[in-house]
Design an enzyme around this catalytic site. Sequence first.
Site, PDB file in Angstrom:
ATOM      1  CE1 TYR A   1      -2.852  -3.275   0.882  1.00 18.14           C
ATOM      2  CE2 TYR A   1      -2.089  -3.056   3.136  1.00 18.14           C
ATOM      3  CZ  TYR A   1      -2.750  -3.777   2.163  1.00 18.14           C
ATOM      4  OH  TYR A   1      -3.316  -4.979   2.470  1.00 18.14           O
ATOM      5  CG  HIS A   2       3.895   1.884   1.279  1.00 13.69           C
ATOM      6  ND1 HIS A   2       4.822   1.050   1.902  1.00 13.69           N
ATOM      7  CD2 HIS A   2       2.958   2.153   2.218  1.00 13.69           C
ATOM      8  CE1 HIS A   2       4.440   0.829   3.152  1.00 13.69           C
ATOM      9  NE2 HIS A   2       3.310   1.487   3.366  1.00 13.69           N
ATOM     10  N   PRO A   3       1.916   3.286  -3.089  1.00 12.14           N
ATOM     11  CG  PRO A   3      -0.189   3.764  -3.998  1.00 12.14           C
ATOM     12  CD  PRO A   3       0.473   3.144  -2.797  1.00 12.14           C
TER      13      PRO A   3
END
Length: 559
Positions: free
Chosen positions: A466-468
């Site tokens: 969850y780190h775009p």
Amino acid sequence: MDYDYIIVGGGSAGCALAARLADGAPGSTIALIEAGPPDNSFLVRLPLGLAALVPFRSRRNYGYRTTPQPGLAGRQGYQPRGRGLGGSSSINAMIYTRGHPDDYNAWAEAGCTGWGWDDVLPYFRRNENNERGADAWHGSGGPLNVADLRTINPFSQHYVDAAREAGFPVSDDFNGPHYEGAGIYQVTQKDGQRWNAARAYLHGKSRANLHVVTDALVQRVVFEGKRAIGVKVQRRGALESIRARAEVVLSAGAFNSPQLLMCSGIGPAGHLRAHGVEVHVDAPGVGENLQDHIDVIINKYVAHRDLVGYTPAGLWHLLTQGLDYLRERRGLFASNVAEAGGFLRSDPSLARPDLQMHFLVGICDDHNRRLHLRRGLSLHACVLHPKSRGRVTLASADMRDAPQIDPAFLQAQEDVDTLLRGVRVIRRILAAPSLAQFGGEELHSRGIVSDEALTALIRARADTIYHPVGTCRMGSDAASVVDPELRVRGVEGLRVVDASIMPTLIGGNTNAPSMMIGEKAADLMLAHTGRSGLSVGSASIDTAPRAPAPLTARAQPQV
């Protein structure tokens, strides 16, 4: 209605920017426009609420899916993103990390003047109220409360002990001088409740010059010549026009900021024309450079009362823990579940860690969308500095339609190799005495040991943590989307302020860095008004939500 500044997106960066800009320029008016709802939900405030908010698409979670990924055996990945005030800080695991100083120095060396570690550290310190107190690395009195977990599960300490036994260093502060090591994470909580960006920056202080508007979807930026002069907003079934006298700022995140630029005519010309969008600026870099932390998990069934599980005894434990939380704001319901982790080197010859670990006190299978009637634990390893590069493109010219998200996961063989080493690090820790003493068996991966079989397992089960970032890349070169002052190239009066501007992915969770970007952007914008940056000072914060000032259709300018 006219405003001086319009900020699109009330997430981590947008909340920070809006509050600092409103305080620093009290004579200016600011509209913060958020597509989702207010953050006045019990599930948002409840730390364990993430277990219900992350797995499924909802009013508070965009729940995007990627295009089919060849590197993931053709699977579509899942991309939860926060929708509503606070953005993803309203649904995340509340882990407070900043990355490695070299991450930011690499930005500066690549041409992002003013974004080296010494440049950004003052903004991290200004943003922070660390309950441990202030020092050269940490701040006190800032809006973002950073705390130690009020209750730490015994298995989180078992993990730290096992990592030490496996030969890895231990750290008690990943944001201090000892970034490398295993340890317990600090979290963005206060008194056992989630402290998201909205609570940090918006609640508890009335600002007459800041109007917060929720449930309003910006469809496009409006231009007069090459200057951004406002936005078109879909709200309550009608399309409204809002004018910006000074600037429009996009803070909609790594997926929606490039989508909005493209829907507004800034992006790859051929792609825009294919979707019927009039081209204002041919900017091939918009939507490119997508980077994300690809993650693999080893789940393990372990029958122990301290672990979470959907067994009769486990459900009874949840009930008693729930009562404890209501009385004292402690226990399991104050947990972020991913209590421990850290930054480790899969190869001692590496200059810095290449893996981030997340240790969970329960089974996490398919983003917690697949439940198991047994207790257990899970240990994650993600690639901190992925080589794969993906892209975001349009599915249509309508912002109501999800963008096409292609992270190109595991496109680069280096990422596969790093995850393969990561699985071996996980097993090395799980086999250490402090965890091995509890026995148990692996789920999905039992008996898989060869490189070939483990690679197949990785491709079958890995996904985002969850780190775009990176889709509106900052740089000094003509191909970058924004310059080091975050101004969009080719137009005037338009900036991007969120994680999409990161040229490369930092080595850690992205929530705190996104707020740092909002903080720094406020000073960059205030400098153009002749005002200096804000000094570090105490902030008055409470938990009472402030009703957003409404935008009305009356007297709306035609832009």
